[in-house]
Design a protein around this motif. Structure first.
Motif, PDB file in Angstrom:
ATOM      1  N   PRO A  96       0.883  -1.269   0.121  1.00  0.00           N
ATOM      2  CA  PRO A  96       0.028  -0.080   0.036  1.00  0.00           C
ATOM      3  C   PRO A  96       0.913   1.262  -0.174  1.00  0.00           C
ATOM      4  O   PRO A  96       2.022   1.290   0.668  1.00  0.00           O
ATOM      5  N   TYR A  97       0.348   2.334  -0.614  1.00  0.00           N
ATOM      6  CA  TYR A  97       1.050   3.462  -0.589  1.00  0.00           C
ATOM      7  C   TYR A  97       0.465   4.255   0.698  1.00  0.00           C
ATOM      8  O   TYR A  97      -0.711   4.145   0.970  1.00  0.00           O
ATOM      9  N   PRO A  98       1.335   5.195   1.026  1.00  0.00           N
ATOM     10  CA  PRO A  98       0.726   6.090   2.187  1.00  0.00           C
ATOM     11  C   PRO A  98      -0.155   7.222   1.874  1.00  0.00           C
ATOM     12  O   PRO A  98       0.059   7.769   0.601  1.00  0.00           O
ATOM     13  N   ILE A  99      -0.972   7.948   2.540  1.00  0.00           N
ATOM     14  CA  ILE A  99      -1.845   9.121   2.217  1.00  0.00           C
ATOM     15  C   ILE A  99      -1.161  10.226   3.218  1.00  0.00           C
ATOM     16  O   ILE A  99      -1.454  10.158   4.321  1.00  0.00           O
ATOM     17  N   PRO A 100      -0.288  11.086   2.574  1.00  0.00           N
ATOM     18  CA  PRO A 100       0.089  12.024   3.220  1.00  0.00           C
ATOM     19  C   PRO A 100      -0.930  13.043   3.769  1.00  0.00           C
ATOM     20  O   PRO A 100      -1.965  13.280   3.012  1.00  0.00           O
TER      21      PRO A 100
END
Length: 313
Positions: free
Chosen positions: A296-300
Motif C-alpha cells: 500500500p501507498y501512504p496517504i500524506p
C-alpha cells in the motif's frame, strides 16, 4: 466493424470531460452505465460460453481478476491496474462506481475481525493508523519526504495540478518501494528519486496514514536493518474516511522506542500505560506471501491539501 449506435452513444457519454461540463458528469455517467448494462453483456456472454474450458478463457479470467478484483478486495494496491488513476485504495473509495479495499474496511471493526478466520483478520484487520512521528530511516524513505518529487516536476505541470484542485504535490511511492535498498537502480528512475530520498531522515516528516498491515510490514524492514528508532502513531476509528478527519482525530498515541537489539519501551496514551501483547507495533510481520503482492501507498496529511489523493506513481 463500425460501432453500433448504442456503442457510439456510450463512448460519447463517458468521454464528456468533467472540467468542461461538471454538472453533466453524474447524469452522463448514469446513462453510460445503463447503456453498458444493455449492450456490454452480450458479447462477454458469448465469449464466456465459447471459451469456458480453454486457455483463452483462463487467460481472460485471470486478466479480469487482476484488473478488477485486486484493488476492489484490497489484495493489491501498488502495481494494480489503478496506477495513475489516483484511486483511493483504502479508507473508503473515491471511485464513482466501485468500492476499494473491501477486506480492510470489513475487518477494521473489532467484532468483524473476531468473527473472521484468524488468518484473514491477521492479514487485513487492524484498520488504519496515522504515523505522527518517527526517526526510522526505513519508514522515512518509504513515506512522504523520502518519496516526494514535486521539485522535479516542471513548473507548468505543477500549475496544471493546482488548477485541477489537486494539491500540486507529486510522490514517487512506487519507486521508493520497488527499489528499496537498491539505490543504484533507484538513481536510474525517471526523476532520480534516490538523490532526494538519501536525505529523508528528518523526523519532522508530515503525518501520513497507512493500513495496519503496511505499518507491520515497514516495521519488519526497519528491524531487519538493525538500527535504533522511535515511532509515534495513532490508531484511527473505522468511521473516519477522509484525510481531513484523519488529521483532526485526537486519539491516544502509541509511543515505541527500539534499540538495535530489540524493544526498549512501548506505551499508550498520556498515562503511558504499557502496551499489551496485541498492540499493533508488537505483532509479528504480516504473512510473507501477502507481502509479495500487497504494497500500500501512504496517504500524506498535508496542510491545505484537502481530501483529494495526491499525484503518485
Amino acid at each position: 466493424h463500425p460501432p453500433t449506435p448504442c456503442q457510439a452513444t456510450f463512448v460519447a457519454l463517458v468521454a464528456v470531460p468533467p472540467a468542461a461540463l461538471p454538472s453533466a458528469t453524474l447524469p452522463c455517467c448514469g446513462l453510460g452505465v445503463a447503456l453498458l448494462c444493455l449492450w456490454a453483456p452480450r458479447f462477454p456472454l458469448r465469449f464466456a460460453l465459447a471459451h469456458a474450458t480453454d486457455l483463452t478463457g483462463a487467460a481472460a479470467a485471470a486478466a479480469a481478476a487482476y484488473g478488477f478484483l485486486g484493488p476492489v478486495l484490497g489484495l493489491q494496491m501498488m502495481a494494480s491496474s489503478t496506477m495513475y488513476g489516483n484511486v483511493k485504495n483504502y479508507g473508503g473509495s473515491n471511485h464513482l462506481l466501485v468500492p476499494t479495499g473491501l477486506l480492510q474496511t470489513a475487518l477494521a471493526e473489532q467484532s468483524s475481525a473476531a468473527a473472521a478466520p484468524a488468518w484473514l483478520s491477521d492479514a487485513f484487520g487492524g484498520g488504519l493508523v496515522r504515523i505522527d512521528a518517527t526517526n526510522s530511516s526505513v519508514l522515512l524513505s518509504l513515506a512522504v519526504g523520502g518519496a516526494e518529487m514535486t521539485d522535479k516536476l516542471p513548473l507548468r505541470a505543477r500549475e496544471l495540478l493546482s488548477s485541477a484542485n489537486a494539491s500540486g504535490r507529486y510522490f514517487e511511492f512506487y519507486a521508493a518501494r520497488n527499489y528499496y535498498e537498491r539505490s543504484y537502480d533507484h538513481d536510474k528512475t525517471a526523476l532520480h528519486a534516490a538523490a532526494a530520498a538519501a536525505g529523508a531522515t528528518d523526523s519532522s516528516d508530515p503525518a501520513y496514514v497507512v493500513p495496519a498491515y503496511e505499518l507491520r510490514r515497514s516495521l519488519a524492514l526497519a528491524r531487519r536493518r538493525g538500527e535504533p528508532f522511535s515511532l509515534e502513531y495513532t490508531p484511527l476509528p473505522p468511521g473516519l474516511g477522509t484525510p481531513t478527519q484523519w488529521r483532526a482525530h485526537a486519539g491516544e498515541k502509541v509511543s515505541l522506542d527500539e534499540a538495535a537489539d530489540g524493544l526498549v519501551s512501548c506505551v499508550v496514551g498520556r498515562a503511558r500505560e504499557a502496551c499489551g501483547a496485541a498492540e499493533l507495533a508488537l505483532l509479528p510481520p504480516p504473512p510473507w506471501l501477502l507481502t509479495r503482492v500487497l504494497l500500500p501507498y501512504p496517504i500524506p496529511l498535508l496542510d491545505g491539501a484537502g481530501d483529494g489523493i495526491h499525484c503518485t506513481t
